[in-house]
Scaffold this motif. Structure first.
Motif, PDB file in Angstrom:
ATOM      1  N   LEU A 127       0.855  -1.176   0.000  1.00 43.26           N
ATOM      2  CA  LEU A 127       0.000   0.000   0.000  1.00 43.26           C
ATOM      3  C   LEU A 127       0.892   1.227   0.000  1.00 43.26           C
ATOM      4  O   LEU A 127       1.904   1.270   0.709  1.00 43.26           O
ATOM      5  N   GLU A 128       0.519   2.157  -0.817  1.00 47.00           N
ATOM      6  CA  GLU A 128       1.292   3.396  -0.830  1.00 47.00           C
ATOM      7  C   GLU A 128       0.543   4.448  -0.031  1.00 47.00           C
ATOM      8  O   GLU A 128      -0.619   4.749  -0.297  1.00 47.00           O
ATOM      9  N   ARG A 159      -3.612  10.040   0.847  1.00 45.26           N
ATOM     10  CA  ARG A 159      -4.058   9.090  -0.159  1.00 45.26           C
ATOM     11  C   ARG A 159      -3.519   7.699   0.181  1.00 45.26           C
ATOM     12  O   ARG A 159      -2.344   7.528   0.485  1.00 45.26           O
ATOM     13  N   LEU A 160      -4.413   6.734   0.132  1.00 42.45           N
ATOM     14  CA  LEU A 160      -3.998   5.333   0.269  1.00 42.45           C
ATOM     15  C   LEU A 160      -4.193   4.697  -1.086  1.00 42.45           C
ATOM     16  O   LEU A 160      -5.263   4.802  -1.678  1.00 42.45           O
ATOM     17  N   ARG A 161      -3.178   4.043  -1.573  1.00 41.17           N
ATOM     18  CA  ARG A 161      -3.298   3.484  -2.910  1.00 41.17           C
ATOM     19  C   ARG A 161      -2.745   2.068  -2.941  1.00 41.17           C
ATOM     20  O   ARG A 161      -1.660   1.791  -2.425  1.00 41.17           O
ATOM     21  N   GLU A 197      -1.976  -0.957  -5.761  1.00 35.88           N
ATOM     22  CA  GLU A 197      -1.797  -1.034  -7.206  1.00 35.88           C
ATOM     23  C   GLU A 197      -1.476  -2.482  -7.577  1.00 35.88           C
ATOM     24  O   GLU A 197      -0.594  -3.105  -7.004  1.00 35.88           O
ATOM     25  N   THR A 250      -6.020  -0.373  -9.967  1.00 35.01           N
ATOM     26  CA  THR A 250      -5.421   0.537  -9.006  1.00 35.01           C
ATOM     27  C   THR A 250      -6.556   1.177  -8.215  1.00 35.01           C
ATOM     28  O   THR A 250      -7.478   1.730  -8.809  1.00 35.01           O
ATOM     29  N   SER A 270      -7.449   3.825  -5.153  1.00 40.05           N
ATOM     30  CA  SER A 270      -6.906   4.769  -4.192  1.00 40.05           C
ATOM     31  C   SER A 270      -8.050   5.450  -3.446  1.00 40.05           C
ATOM     32  O   SER A 270      -9.125   5.666  -3.986  1.00 40.05           O
ATOM     33  N   THR A 271      -7.795   5.723  -2.203  1.00 43.52           N
ATOM     34  CA  THR A 271      -8.774   6.389  -1.356  1.00 43.52           C
ATOM     35  C   THR A 271      -8.161   7.695  -0.892  1.00 43.52           C
ATOM     36  O   THR A 271      -7.008   7.730  -0.455  1.00 43.52           O
ATOM     37  N   HIS A 272      -8.942   8.759  -1.010  1.00 41.42           N
ATOM     38  CA  HIS A 272      -8.421  10.083  -0.645  1.00 41.42           C
ATOM     39  C   HIS A 272      -9.127  10.588   0.599  1.00 41.42           C
ATOM     40  O   HIS A 272     -10.335  10.462   0.718  1.00 41.42           O
ATOM     41  N   ARG A 286       5.941   3.242   0.370  1.00 45.62           N
ATOM     42  CA  ARG A 286       5.184   2.007   0.243  1.00 45.62           C
ATOM     43  C   ARG A 286       5.406   1.138   1.494  1.00 45.62           C
ATOM     44  O   ARG A 286       6.539   0.999   1.957  1.00 45.62           O
TER      45      ARG A 286
END
Lengths: 554, 282
Positions: free
Chosen positions: B178-179, B189-191, B193, B198, B200-202, B232
């Motif tokens: 998770l980035e 932001r959680l992303r 991939e 992909t 992502s949650t903001h 990451r």
């Protein structure tokens, strides 16, 4: 057998099934005159549980023949069966639903189809029928005596639950340590790979927390927590106080509870006997409960009897004899039906109590009884030094009934009603086999092998004949209230050995009289004695946690 | 070396249990450092498990706290403990009248928890747990010194842990990394991939804490406020951290050094906890 459980009691009945299901995988059902017995034993045979529901527990309770067409009456009288716990659990799965919906529950045996039937009469006229297949079986009986135990504690089940909940669920055994001043429970860590790396927990309780607290000897007993949890779950729900009877390391601990005339529950847990040499991670556990061995020490009998008698007179029932290392060991995980197992030394208390129709004998009376018995044995023994006659308490039967000689085996063999029985009967002829084969049939092969191996120590036949003769001239009526006619038969030995369920012998009215019974009887008795000494062999209490608390500034 | 402490207040017992179980959720093994007036739980493994630095003021928890260290000059004790064992010991003390903790020498060096429980009959019951510990020699004490706080690129308050956890729990099913990135505008932001997708949650309008530390000020000011800075991490480790949180501090500050460090700072009146999560390089 036919009984009707009222709706108000169905939950208790269901709970007992749930409790038993946490201990063993098979449910042994035995209708007795004084109630319905549900029993189980765990897979390693280190725990035995028995619920006895008195007739007053039921709306109606009929033991014995209800199906009059059945010709073979005595077979039905002695009906005992084993069902899988799983199948029974399905009937009583949801206690809540049962309590809400069931008006009454009928339990009976359908002999025609060979099914045990649970008929649940629910609200709105719904009837649920469970037909369970069963296997006929022998009586399951642990041999123990709780009234001879010097230590007796009555505890509120809540208090014990508090104690047990303090231990981790992964904890397998706990050790109970009692002195007149203090009770402590601690987790048993010796079987950990590195006992020094695990948390040692100990809970101390004051004796005043218990309703009754009688500690005759300081004792340290280690037993399985899992079974205790099962016991407590029932005790808690039923709100019954629990009494603990125990003696010393390696002797079984008995948990018992009783609800006024309707229900009695008895649990026997083996306790761990620590061998001094078992410092390694390999633990040899000596099971004391429900482990029986075929060992015949006829030549030792006399001296053993004396020791036993002394032990009883000391009222501690502890013998310090260091007999040749006959100690039976087994790993807990190993199926214990080998000859290398331990044997309980006590006559079965449970069934003795039955025979005196629920009357609880005071401990002192029992002691006297046993003393009397032993004196009697001495007299008998005086007739022949190697005579293996040691009738024990429940094992003694009227000798005058046994006038015929062992030539009757063929007839006995002709009597069986199925293969199962046949196997058992042939085993009866050979005492060792009988002793070993008390339990499930699948183990028969093993038993037979064991029996063969042991023939060397079996008393020769002529000795038995002698003893039978001796017996003939003596009056052995120590078991009051049992009609003589019901005490004959090859099955008797088994029943005697396991504590003589009266039902068992009743079933065998037609069985041939045989002095083989005596052979097995004596054998059983002497075995019990020798075993008593084995189990009494000291076992060192391992000091788990020595407080060398130098750092403590207090 | 001597150590003895006593707790009477049930609130303190509960709070202490929460601290230890939070630690226990993050690491199976850590170091307990005892000083004259403080207690530290330390994990110092920047590569694999991350670093934990949890500091308690003894007087806030213990009614009685006495310790004598190795010597006059080095008046401290370092013990290697299994926090889970302590949690188990503390679990039996949920309604305890008092707990005494002391350093004892039994079968091995132990932290002994002597718990006094009330009983129905009015008699007190005692439960004693001997939790084995390892005493850490002075020669390696310096391995457990307080981590230096680096200059952060971004410093931001975390959104409520519960909602964060819900998101991460679902992302866990998609990928294993998770980035986590954020900027100085209060956005996080959680992303996750993967080759197929992909996600992502903001999170918006998050609070930006005021740092008095000059160094980090300059660093953050050197960047554009809306520039995302991130790193990451192993998604399971992040979830473990989120799920294990029992302290519910009012504020959790997340500090990020671009691609090098993610550092959480939990601040409560009596506890401060720092956790730096290991970074997985791309």
């Amino acid at each position: 057998m036919k009984c009707m459980i009222p709706g108000s009691n169905i939950k208790v009945f269901g709970r007992s099934i749930h409790c038993l299901s946490k201990i063993g995988e098979d449910l042994y059902i035995e209708p007795l005159d004084h109630g319905l017995a549900l029993r189980t034993v765990n897979s390693s045979r280190s725990a035995y549980a028995c619920f006895l529901f008195a007739p007053s527990f039921f709306l109606s309770y009929i033991n014995g023949t209800y199906n009059q067409q059945e010709t073979n009456q005595e077979e039905e009288d002695s009906f005992r069966c084993r069902i899988t716990m799983k199948s029974c659990l399905t009937v009583f799965k949801s206690l809540y639903t049962l309590e809400k919906t069931v008006d009454k529950c009928q339990v009976y045996i359908d002999l025609k189809d060979c099914r045990l039937v649970f008929l649940l009469h629910c609200k709105h006229g719904i009837v649920k029928t469970h037909n369970l297949t069963y296997q006929e079986t022998e009586t399951l009986q642990a041999v123990f005596s709780k009234d001879l135990c010097p230590n007796h504690i009555v505890a509120n089940s809540k208090a014990l639950i508090d104690v047990v909940s303090g231990f981790q669920t992964s904890q397998e055994e706990i050790t109970l340590n009692v002195t007149p001043q203090q009770v402590s429970f601690k987790n048993y860590v010796e079987d950990e790979p590195d006992p020094n790396k695990v948390v040692h927990s100990e809970m101390f309780l004051s004796p005043s927390e218990f309703d009754d607290y009688t500690v005759g000897i300081d004792a340290e007993v280690t037993f399985c927590l899992k079974e205790l949890r099962a016991v407590l779950s029932f005790a808690d729900a039923a709100g019954l106080p629990m009494s603990l009877h125990f003696e010393s390391t390696g002797k079984p601990i008995v948990f018992a509870m009783e609800s006024e005339q309707t229900l009695e529950a008895t649990f026997v847990l083996a306790t761990l006997a620590d061998l001094p040499s078992s410092q390694s991670s390999t633990q040899h556990r000596v099971s004391a409960a429900s482990q029986h061995t075929a060992v015949n020490h006829t030549s030792h009998t006399h001296s053993l009897t004396k020791q036993r008698k002394q032990a009883v007179n000391n009222s501690s029932s502890r013998s310090h004899s260091n007999q040749a290392d006959d100690r039976r060991e087994f790993r807990k995980t190993k199926p214990p039906n080998t000859k290398r197992q331990n044997e309980m030394d006590f006559p079965d208390d449970l069934n003795n109590q039955r025979e005196t129709s629920h009357c609880r004998q005071p401990g002192s009376d029992r002691m006297k009884d046993i003393d009397a018995e032993f004196e009697h044995q001495d007299r008998v023994q005086a007739r022949g030094p190697s005579s293996p006659v040691i009738p024990l308490h429940s094992h003694v039967h009227r000798a005058s009934e046994h006038q015929t000689r062992p030539a009757l085996f063929p007839e006995i063999k002709a009597a069986p009603k199925d293969n199962d029985r046949a196997t058992q009967i042939t085993q009866c002829v050979q005492p060792n086999r009988t002793v070993l084969a008390r339990y499930e049939e699948p183990c028969d092969e093993e038993h037979r092998v064991n029996a063969k191996q042991q023939t060397g120590v079996v008393a020769p036949d002529d000795q038995c004949v002698d003893s039978a003769n001796v017996s003939d001239s003596e009056d052995y009526d120590f078991v009051p209230g049992t009609p003589p006619s019901k005490r004959v038969g090859v099955y008797m030995f088994k029943s005697m050995f396991f504590g003589a369920s009266q039902q068992l012998s009743q079933s065998l009215e037609t069985a041939q009289k045989s002095s083989a019974v005596f052979k097995s009887m004596f054998f059983g008795a002497s075995q019990q004695l020798s075993q008593s000494l084995e189990t009494a062999q000291k076992s060192s209490a391992v000091v788990l946690c020595e407080d060398t608390d130098e750092e403590d500034s207090d | 070396m001597r150590f003895r402490a006593k707790v009477v207040d049930i609130g303190c017992i509960e709070q202490f249990t929460r601290v230890v179980s939070t630690i226990a959720k993050m690491t199976p093994l850590c170091v307990l450092r005892l000083t004259v007036n403080r207690m530290y739980f330390i994990l110092n493994d920047k590569v694999a498990k991350g670093g934990i630095w949890c500091e308690l003021t003894a007087s806030n928890f213990f009614d009685e706290y006495r310790m004598e260290g190795l010597s006059e000059e080095a008046n401290e004790i370092y013990l290697e403990i299994t926090p889970d064992d302590i949690v188990r010991a503390m679990k039996t003390a949920q309604n305890a009248k008092s707990i005494k903790v002391k350093l004892t020498k039994k079968f091995s060096p132990c932290l002994t928890f002597d718990i006094e429980l009330p009983s129905r009959t009015g008699h007190s019951r005692n439960v004693v747990h001997d939790v084995p510990v390892n005493v850490i020699p002075k020669s390696i004490w310096n391995e457990y010194s307080e981590p230096t706080v680096p200059d952060f690129d971004v410093s931001i308050c975390m959104p409520p842990l519960k909602s964060l956890r819900n998101v991460v729990e679902r992302m866990k099913n998609l990928g294993s990394y998770l980035e986590l990135s954020a900027n100085q505008n209060g956005e996080m932001r959680l992303r996750v991939e993967t080759e197929q997708v992909t996600v992502s949650t903001h999170f918006k309008d998050l609070e930006i804490p005021e740092w008095v530390n000059e160094g980090s000020e300059t660093q953050t000011q050197g960047r554009q406020p809306d520039e995302m800075v991130g790193a990451r991490v192993d998604i399971r480790r992040f979830l473990q951290f989120l799920a294990g949180q029992q302290l519910n501090p009012p504020k959790i500050i997340c500090n990020i050094v671009d691609n090098r460090l993610i550092h959480f700072f939990l601040l409560q009146e009596d506890i401060s906890m720092q956790y730096s999560m290991p970074i997985v390089q791309q």
